[in-house]
Design a protein around this motif. Sequence first.
Motif, PDB file in Angstrom:
ATOM      1  N   ASN A 137      19.145 -14.180 -91.275  1.00 25.02           N
ATOM      2  CA  ASN A 137      20.306 -14.138 -91.881  1.00 25.02           C
ATOM      3  C   ASN A 137      21.233 -13.310 -91.557  1.00 25.02           C
ATOM      4  O   ASN A 137      21.976 -12.851 -92.495  1.00 25.02           O
ATOM      5  CB  ASN A 137      19.810 -13.983 -93.494  1.00 25.02           C
ATOM      6  N   ILE A 138      21.272 -12.857 -90.237  1.00 24.00           N
ATOM      7  CA  ILE A 138      22.475 -12.102 -89.799  1.00 24.00           C
ATOM      8  C   ILE A 138      23.238 -12.898 -88.903  1.00 24.00           C
ATOM      9  O   ILE A 138      23.056 -13.875 -88.360  1.00 24.00           O
ATOM     10  CB  ILE A 138      22.107 -10.828 -89.142  1.00 24.00           C
ATOM     11  N   GLU A 139      24.439 -12.441 -88.366  1.00 23.74           N
ATOM     12  CA  GLU A 139      25.469 -13.029 -87.582  1.00 23.74           C
ATOM     13  C   GLU A 139      25.639 -12.032 -86.416  1.00 23.74           C
ATOM     14  O   GLU A 139      25.825 -10.918 -86.601  1.00 23.74           O
ATOM     15  CB  GLU A 139      26.873 -13.447 -88.480  1.00 23.74           C
ATOM     16  N   ILE A 140      25.636 -12.823 -85.269  1.00 25.82           N
ATOM     17  CA  ILE A 140      25.926 -12.090 -84.025  1.00 25.82           C
ATOM     18  C   ILE A 140      27.217 -12.895 -83.471  1.00 25.82           C
ATOM     19  O   ILE A 140      27.243 -13.880 -83.037  1.00 25.82           O
ATOM     20  CB  ILE A 140      24.822 -12.101 -83.007  1.00 25.82           C
ATOM     21  N   GLY A 141      28.193 -11.875 -83.019  1.00 26.02           N
ATOM     22  CA  GLY A 141      29.421 -12.446 -82.674  1.00 26.02           C
ATOM     23  C   GLY A 141      29.491 -13.073 -81.149  1.00 26.02           C
ATOM     24  O   GLY A 141      28.414 -12.928 -80.494  1.00 26.02           O
ATOM     25  N   ASP A 142      30.578 -13.859 -80.905  1.00 27.13           N
ATOM     26  CA  ASP A 142      30.718 -14.149 -79.650  1.00 27.13           C
ATOM     27  C   ASP A 142      30.605 -13.117 -78.659  1.00 27.13           C
ATOM     28  O   ASP A 142      31.116 -11.688 -78.700  1.00 27.13           O
ATOM     29  CB  ASP A 142      32.179 -15.022 -79.475  1.00 27.13           C
TER      30      ASP A 142
END
Length: 368
Positions: free
Chosen positions: A301-306
Amino acid sequence: MTKSVTIGELARALDARCWGDETLSVTGAAEPSAAGPVGPDGGVIAMAMSSEYARALQPGSMAILAEGMDPAEYDLKAAIFAPRPRLLMAGLTRAFDPGPDIAPGIHPSAVIDPTAQIGAGAAIGPLAVIGPEVRIGDNARIGPHVCIGKATAIGHDAIILAGAKIAQGVTAGDRLIVQPGAVIGGDGFSFVTPEESGIEEIRRTLGPRDRIVQQHWTRIHSLGGVDLGDDVEIGANSSVDRGTIRATRVGSGTKIDSLVQIGHNVVIGEDCLICGMAGIAGSARIGNRVVLAGRVGVNDNIEIGDDVIAGGASKIFTRVPAGRVILGNPAVKMETQMEIQKALRRLPRFAQQLAKLQETVTRLMEKG
């Protein structure tokens, strides 16, 4: 029959500059020490794109050199110059790769449901099982013991190698490559307890336990599928779990190494590299052109950017903004991690200095 092209033809196909006798036949590639002099029927071309490797070249052989190297110095008969060596190596290996040994047509032992649609020119190996309503695109090559589940759709020019398993309801674009033993579309690892679980309690309290009670896990079923874009590769013995409600997604151009675990509901962007033994927990979102090195772990449930790059064995527990280079456990900016490591190496010396200071203070206090 061994594939053969002239060194001139190979140079033009690779968009590279050629030196020497362009009519010599090239039948393959080898390391410098294994590439002997060119014979009447040609020979292999050596990969010698640095002076360190070039020292092993044999006189009268052919080689790929870096720009600025002198073929005459090594007494070569011909050479190709590589402005970007690894890119040229990609073209060279592609030119001589015979592909998987899967005979044309459908093997008699393959089990294919009558409702399956098999594209023109597809090859299906021994003991493969193709389920109902499956659609396989043109020129696909399906290896032995491959299983493809109901209503799965696979695009053109796919290569699915021995023992790979693709479950029901998977959608894949063109030029999919699946290495032996990979599993796509298995159920997600998703369970719940009737009361608050120990895991939920620890997440809430960050350590302290109020009480420990007996718990029983109830399965959350996986109703979603897996969607793979074009030019996706899945490494040997890797797994991509299906989603709970929506599909797990892997974007076009993404390459997944061997022994990688992609959890349920994960979304991975385009042109990512996910290296061996990495694990991405459920519902994590990975941007485009992200590189996760070997043994990287990504929390759920986490986000890793471009354009994020995570160094080997990093453990990512929180959101990572686009473009950041991270390292460590827990992962932080790489430059921060390097400072932490320098400080850790200095700790024994600091401890000795502190001990001496304590002795000095103690003596002064005794004298006072």
